[in-house]
Design a protein around this motif. Structure first.
Motif, PDB file in Angstrom:
ATOM      1  N   SER A 150     -31.593 -38.678  69.522  1.00 29.68           N
ATOM      2  CA  SER A 150     -31.307 -38.084  68.215  1.00 29.68           C
ATOM      3  C   SER A 150     -32.494 -37.356  67.608  1.00 29.68           C
ATOM      4  CB  SER A 150     -30.838 -39.168  67.244  1.00 29.68           C
ATOM      5  OG  SER A 150     -29.675 -39.805  67.714  1.00 29.68           O
ATOM      6  N   SER A 151     -33.702 -37.796  67.899  1.00 39.11           N
ATOM      7  CA  SER A 151     -34.882 -37.220  67.248  1.00 39.11           C
ATOM      8  C   SER A 151     -35.345 -35.914  67.880  1.00 39.11           C
ATOM      9  CB  SER A 151     -36.032 -38.228  67.268  1.00 39.11           C
ATOM     10  OG  SER A 151     -36.379 -38.573  68.601  1.00 39.11           O
ATOM     11  N   PHE A 152     -34.684 -35.473  68.935  1.00 40.23           N
ATOM     12  CA  PHE A 152     -35.110 -34.259  69.630  1.00 40.23           C
ATOM     13  C   PHE A 152     -34.136 -33.113  69.411  1.00 40.23           C
ATOM     14  CE2 PHE A 152     -36.697 -37.832  72.260  1.00 40.23           C
ATOM     15  CZ  PHE A 152     -38.056 -37.618  72.046  1.00 40.23           C
ATOM     16  N   ALA A 153     -34.675 -31.897  69.415  1.00 39.19           N
ATOM     17  CA  ALA A 153     -33.846 -30.699  69.289  1.00 39.19           C
ATOM     18  C   ALA A 153     -33.507 -30.096  70.645  1.00 39.19           C
ATOM     19  CB  ALA A 153     -34.557 -29.657  68.433  1.00 39.19           C
ATOM     20  N   PHE A 171     -31.574 -28.090  77.882  1.00 44.52           N
ATOM     21  CA  PHE A 171     -30.460 -28.409  76.996  1.00 44.52           C
ATOM     22  C   PHE A 171     -30.920 -28.345  75.548  1.00 44.52           C
ATOM     23  CE2 PHE A 171     -29.894 -30.579  80.991  1.00 44.52           C
ATOM     24  CZ  PHE A 171     -28.555 -30.406  81.303  1.00 44.52           C
ATOM     25  N   LYS A 172     -29.979 -28.100  74.634  1.00 46.07           N
ATOM     26  CA  LYS A 172     -30.278 -28.163  73.202  1.00 46.07           C
ATOM     27  C   LYS A 172     -29.283 -29.092  72.520  1.00 46.07           C
ATOM     28  CE  LYS A 172     -27.558 -24.072  71.828  1.00 46.07           C
ATOM     29  NZ  LYS A 172     -27.616 -22.767  71.122  1.00 46.07           N
ATOM     30  N   ASN A 173     -29.755 -29.755  71.486  1.00 50.66           N
ATOM     31  CA  ASN A 173     -28.937 -30.687  70.722  1.00 50.66           C
ATOM     32  C   ASN A 173     -28.069 -29.895  69.753  1.00 50.66           C
ATOM     33  OD1 ASN A 173     -27.853 -32.722  69.137  1.00 50.66           O
ATOM     34  ND2 ASN A 173     -29.771 -33.836  68.920  1.00 50.66           N
ATOM     35  N   VAL A 174     -26.757 -29.922  69.947  1.00 54.81           N
ATOM     36  CA  VAL A 174     -25.844 -29.184  69.071  1.00 54.81           C
ATOM     37  C   VAL A 174     -25.037 -30.130  68.188  1.00 54.81           C
ATOM     38  CG1 VAL A 174     -25.695 -27.184  70.595  1.00 54.81           C
ATOM     39  CG2 VAL A 174     -24.081 -29.078  70.896  1.00 54.81           C
ATOM     40  N   GLY A 175     -25.505 -31.380  68.086  1.00 52.94           N
ATOM     41  CA  GLY A 175     -24.816 -32.336  67.221  1.00 52.94           C
ATOM     42  C   GLY A 175     -23.453 -32.707  67.767  1.00 52.94           C
ATOM     43  N   SER A 274     -23.244 -29.767  80.611  1.00 55.17           N
ATOM     44  CA  SER A 274     -23.655 -30.388  79.363  1.00 55.17           C
ATOM     45  C   SER A 274     -23.248 -31.858  79.354  1.00 55.17           C
ATOM     46  CB  SER A 274     -23.028 -29.649  78.181  1.00 55.17           C
ATOM     47  OG  SER A 274     -23.417 -28.286  78.171  1.00 55.17           O
ATOM     48  N   PHE A 275     -23.774 -32.610  78.374  1.00 54.16           N
ATOM     49  CA  PHE A 275     -23.497 -34.052  78.362  1.00 54.16           C
ATOM     50  C   PHE A 275     -23.653 -34.602  76.955  1.00 54.16           C
ATOM     51  CE2 PHE A 275     -28.045 -33.666  78.838  1.00 54.16           C
ATOM     52  CZ  PHE A 275     -28.559 -34.673  78.037  1.00 54.16           C
ATOM     53  N   GLY A 280     -23.790 -40.280  71.268  1.00 59.92           N
ATOM     54  CA  GLY A 280     -22.779 -39.257  71.041  1.00 59.92           C
ATOM     55  C   GLY A 280     -23.269 -37.874  70.705  1.00 59.92           C
ATOM     56  N   ASN A 281     -24.579 -37.641  70.689  1.00 56.19           N
ATOM     57  CA  ASN A 281     -25.068 -36.280  70.459  1.00 56.19           C
ATOM     58  C   ASN A 281     -24.652 -35.380  71.620  1.00 56.19           C
ATOM     59  OD1 ASN A 281     -26.696 -36.768  68.030  1.00 56.19           O
ATOM     60  ND2 ASN A 281     -27.997 -37.979  69.386  1.00 56.19           N
ATOM     61  N   HIS A 282     -24.224 -34.164  71.313  1.00 53.91           N
ATOM     62  CA  HIS A 282     -23.850 -33.203  72.345  1.00 53.91           C
ATOM     63  C   HIS A 282     -25.080 -32.395  72.755  1.00 53.91           C
ATOM     64  CE1 HIS A 282     -19.233 -33.019  71.441  1.00 53.91           C
ATOM     65  NE2 HIS A 282     -19.680 -34.238  71.684  1.00 53.91           N
ATOM     66  N   TRP A 283     -25.370 -32.412  74.052  1.00 56.15           N
ATOM     67  CA  TRP A 283     -26.495 -31.658  74.609  1.00 56.15           C
ATOM     68  C   TRP A 283     -25.952 -30.518  75.456  1.00 56.15           C
ATOM     69  CZ3 TRP A 283     -31.511 -32.168  73.283  1.00 56.15           C
ATOM     70  CH2 TRP A 283     -31.813 -33.261  72.489  1.00 56.15           C
ATOM     71  N   GLN A 284     -26.079 -29.318  74.913  1.00 52.60           N
ATOM     72  CA  GLN A 284     -25.512 -28.114  75.522  1.00 52.60           C
ATOM     73  C   GLN A 284     -26.510 -27.461  76.469  1.00 52.60           C
ATOM     74  OE1 GLN A 284     -22.371 -26.350  75.221  1.00 52.60           O
ATOM     75  NE2 GLN A 284     -23.417 -25.476  76.993  1.00 52.60           N
ATOM     76  N   ILE A 285     -26.084 -27.213  77.712  1.00 54.03           N
ATOM     77  CA  ILE A 285     -26.943 -26.494  78.645  1.00 54.03           C
ATOM     78  C   ILE A 285     -27.141 -25.074  78.151  1.00 54.03           C
ATOM     79  CG2 ILE A 285     -25.028 -25.741  80.137  1.00 54.03           C
ATOM     80  CD1 ILE A 285     -26.930 -26.090  82.532  1.00 54.03           C
TER      81      ILE A 285
END
Length: 451
Positions: A150-153, A171-175, A274-275, A280-285
């Motif tokens: 959660s603490s990473f973008a 990957f980026k954190n897209v919530g 992605s994963f 539950g944070n969405h990590w978008q490739i």
């Protein structure tokens, strides 16, 4: 420890006493590695004592330290105490119990486990990630899925723990936003529209929702309402279940409608690249910086085809490769509508087995990395079917598939029975060049057909 020091002091006294009595005595040459003294306190002649004997005598008795066992660790700090290491019934993460807390040590830990001397909290801040808080490096995508990130973008996966793991990506954190590499697989008609001109309309794209790129066939019945929508092409990307989509310009709008029909997204596929992390944070490739490329291995391709073992010994990489191609097309749109294109799906050196064929969308390039090194092998079971191995553009959309390109690849046909389909087929491609440095071994079917 006290006992050991007491023995040392007694010996020193004996050695000191011996030095005074030695004044009146004459000694032979003392051998190296010895001292002159007595091995016990009391009277008697001094003698040469080997160092090895001296050390053995000093260590004959147990030292006076607390009793410990192999499951106990004693540590000292501002909250000194005893830590208990509990044996596990099965292999896994051992449990360490400290005075004020307890926790498990990850079996993957490769860096020091830290104990907060004040709170007793256990942590391993560098076990899974680098020290670069803004962009951690996680060993694999499989590991990242088990962590609270959660603490990473953003983050980078370093590689592949197992074949198909999908490592080596950014990957980026897209919530909670929908994944861009997740496609629509079912819709419902939420509004049939009114007054529409009956007919079948190809290549229509509804607008709205969170995603883009959904395209399909609209069927308007004799009553002027939409009776069916059949998704074709890539299935788009970035849509969420429940998104409501309508047909408006520049889709274009369905002809004649006084009220345009609408759809509701009922289902989407699970992403292959992605994963979601442990909370539950969405990590978008995201594509590689600069080149904009994505890699079929990031979507789970294994590339384990070996001719000696044939199809039976290989994994079907068709699904991961098609997912890569679909993602490469998300966000691109027709250039004459003011959009952009140019997605590249990369095939590293290696051989992939591909069943049921592939479709390369408009403005997407499927590209190998070395001349003769990136191989796509058609399944033998596809040989007698009417499935073309690679189709450039969607044959059902009825509009030009600009710049659907194959580059630096080897295409190898399957089976030995003559088939009715082709290795490369298109009824819509339009490009300055479509095949660039592509070697085709058709084996028993047609090579190229463009209509």
């Amino acid at each position: 420890m006290f006992f050991r020091l007491a023995r040392g002091a007694a010996f020193a006294v004996a050695l000191f006493a011996a030095s005074f009595s030695a004044v009146a005595q004459t000694y032979p040459t003392v051998p190296s590695g010895t001292v002159i003294g007595r091995t016990a306190v009391g009277t008697g002649p001094a003698q040469a004592i080997p160092f090895s004997t001296l050390i053995a005598l000093m260590l004959q008795s147990s030292l006076t330290i607390p009793t410990i066992n192999t499951n106990t660790v004693i540590y000292r700090g501002s909250t000194s105490g005893q830590a208990t290491v509990s044996a596990q019934a099965v292999a896994g993460a051992p449990i360490i119990k400290w005075p004020t807390t307890s926790g498990t040590v990850p079996s993957t830990a490769t860096s020091p486990i830290l104990l907060d001397a004040v709170t007793g909290a256990i942590s391993c801040p560098t076990c899974a990630t680098s020290t670069a808080a803004a962009s951690p490096i996680v060993a694999s995508r499989a590991l990242a899925q088990t962590l609270n990130l959660s603490s990473f973008a953003g983050l980078v996966t370093a590689g592949y723990t197992t074949a198909g793991d999908g490592g080596g990506a950014t990957f980026k954190n897209v919530g909670s936003a929908p994944f861009r590499d997740s496609q629509v697989n079912s819709v419902t008609i939420s509004g049939a529209g009114t007054g529409c001109t009956p007919g079948t309309y190809y290549g229509y794209s509804p607008t709205g929702g969170l995603g883009s790129g959904l395209e399909g066939i609209v069927t308007i019945g004799v009553g002027g309402t939409m009776t069916a929508f059949t998704s074709t092409g890539t299935g788009g990307g970035g849509y969420g279940v429940g998104n409501v989509l309508t047909f408006t310009a520049p889709s274009p709008a369905v002809p004649g409608c006084s009220v345009q029909p609408s759809l509701t997204v009922a289902g989407v596929t699970s992403p292959l690249a992605s994963f979601s992390d442990a909370v539950g944070n969405h990590w978008q490739i995201v594509p590689s910086a600069g080149s904009g490329d994505i890699n079929i291995r990031q979507f789970g391709a294994v590339q384990n085809y070996v001719r000696a073992t044939g199809d039976a010994g290989a994994t079907n990489d068709g699904g991961p490769i098609q997912a890569c191609l679909r993602f490469a097309s998300v966000g691109s749109w027709f250039q004459d509508a003011g959009g952009y294109g140019g997605g590249v799906c990369v095939v590293p050196s290696g051989a992939s087995l591909v069943c049921n064929g592939l479709t390369v969308p408009a403005y997407v390039t499927l590209r190998g990395t070395t001349r003769g090194g990136s191989v796509l092998k058609q399944c033998d079971s596809d040989n007698v079917s009417s499935t073309n191995f690679i189709t450039l553009g969607d044959p059902q959309n009825h509009h030009n598939a600009f710049d659907a390109i194959l580059k630096d690849l080897v295409l190898f046909g399957g089976g030995s029975t003559p088939g009715t389909a082709f290795m490369v087929y298109s009824n819509s491609t339009q490009s300055a060049y479509t095949l660039d440095n592509v070697a085709i071994y058709s084996v028993s079917r047609g090579c190229i057909k463009q209509v």
